[in-house]
Write a protein that holds these residues in place. Structure first.
Motif: not given
Ligand SMILES: N[C@@H](CCC(=O)N[C@@H](CS)C(=O)NCC(=O)O)C(=O)O
Length: 232
Positions: A108-118, A127-129, A172-177, A208-216
């Motif tokens: 479940v997680f990888p495809p949903a995360i890739l979609t939410l990240k764009g 994907a969020a659902g 946490k990163a995709v929550e922000k993105i 586990i780096p923090d969410a901002d590092k993943f967002v960047e």
């Protein structure tokens, strides 16, 4: 001439699958060398070590390669069985249950995360659902499996803590993105507390780096599997 270390990990910090291996090694107190890949450029060592999937992570133990993060975590638990806490439970049924959930999470997680990240096309709401529904099921599983203790593994970080915990920074990163709320205390109270506790654990805090590092990283490069702007 310097000797090649006994344990080497081929990976990249941004990969949840690599994070699993680093946590497992840290839990067992195993020294390792991190052989860092470059986004968009698979090294000869990676291609030679994982010729089937050509993916990270790969664990090299005395030069012998092992691929697939969950296989590697189990290998680490077996090889260093008398070091640190046991990662998989001793009870066979409990082991099967944890493996079931780990497999579910990776479906479940990888495809949903890739979609939410764009990084992948796809419907972000859908994907969020899917992620929310999965987290709800995992919230219930946590209540059952943790027996009122701090981790899925009880008193110590175990297999399922590693399998799910590796996605916490990215979730946490995709929550922000994507501007969605997923690991929310109002929706999944036990998992929200578990996630914060896990990320502060000494074996996990550096992995586990923090969410901002993943967002960047996501904005700059996409991901290791789908690089958008890899360094030359
Ligand atoms: N099922 C594998 C997944 C590994 C994986 O997808 N790794 C990504 C990085 S996050 C990768 O190497 N992708 C390269 C590719 O798809 O070619 C595992 O658990 O190790």
């Amino acid at each position: 001439m310097s000797e090649t270390p006994a344990v080497r990990v081929i990976g990249l910090w941004s990969s949840p699958f690599v994070i699993r291996v680093l946590i497992a090694l840290k839990l067992k107190g195993v020294e390792y060398e991190f052989v860092e890949e470059v986004v968009g450029k698979k090294s000869e060592l990676l291609l030679k070590s994982n010729p089937v999937h050509k993916k990270i992570p790969v664990l090299l133990h005395h030069g012998k390669p092992i691929s697939e993060s969950l296989v590697i975590v189990q290998y680490i638990d077996e090889v260093w069985s008398s070091d640190g806490p046991a990662i998989l439970p001793a009870d066979r049924y409990a082991r099967a249950v944890e493996r079931f959930w780990a497999q579910y999470i990776d479906g479940v997680f990888p495809p949903a995360i890739l979609t939410l990240k764009g990084t992948d096309d796809g419907d972000k709401d859908e994907a969020a659902g899917k992620l929310s529904a999965a987290l709800q099921l995992l919230e219930e599983a946590f209540v059952k499996l943790s027996h009122g203790k701090h981790y899925f593994g009880g008193d110590s970080v175990g297999y399922l803590d590693i399998a799910l915990g590796s996605y916490v920074g990215l979730v946490k990163a995709v929550e922000k993105i994507a501007g969605v709320s997923l690991l929310d205390e109002a929706k999944v109270p036990n998992l929200a507390v578990w996630a914060d506790r896990l990320c502060a654990h000494p074996a996990v805090v550096d992995a586990i780096p923090d969410a901002d590092k993943f967002v960047e990283f996501s904005v700059k490069y996409g991901s290791f599997s789908k690089p958008i702007n890899a360094p030359k």
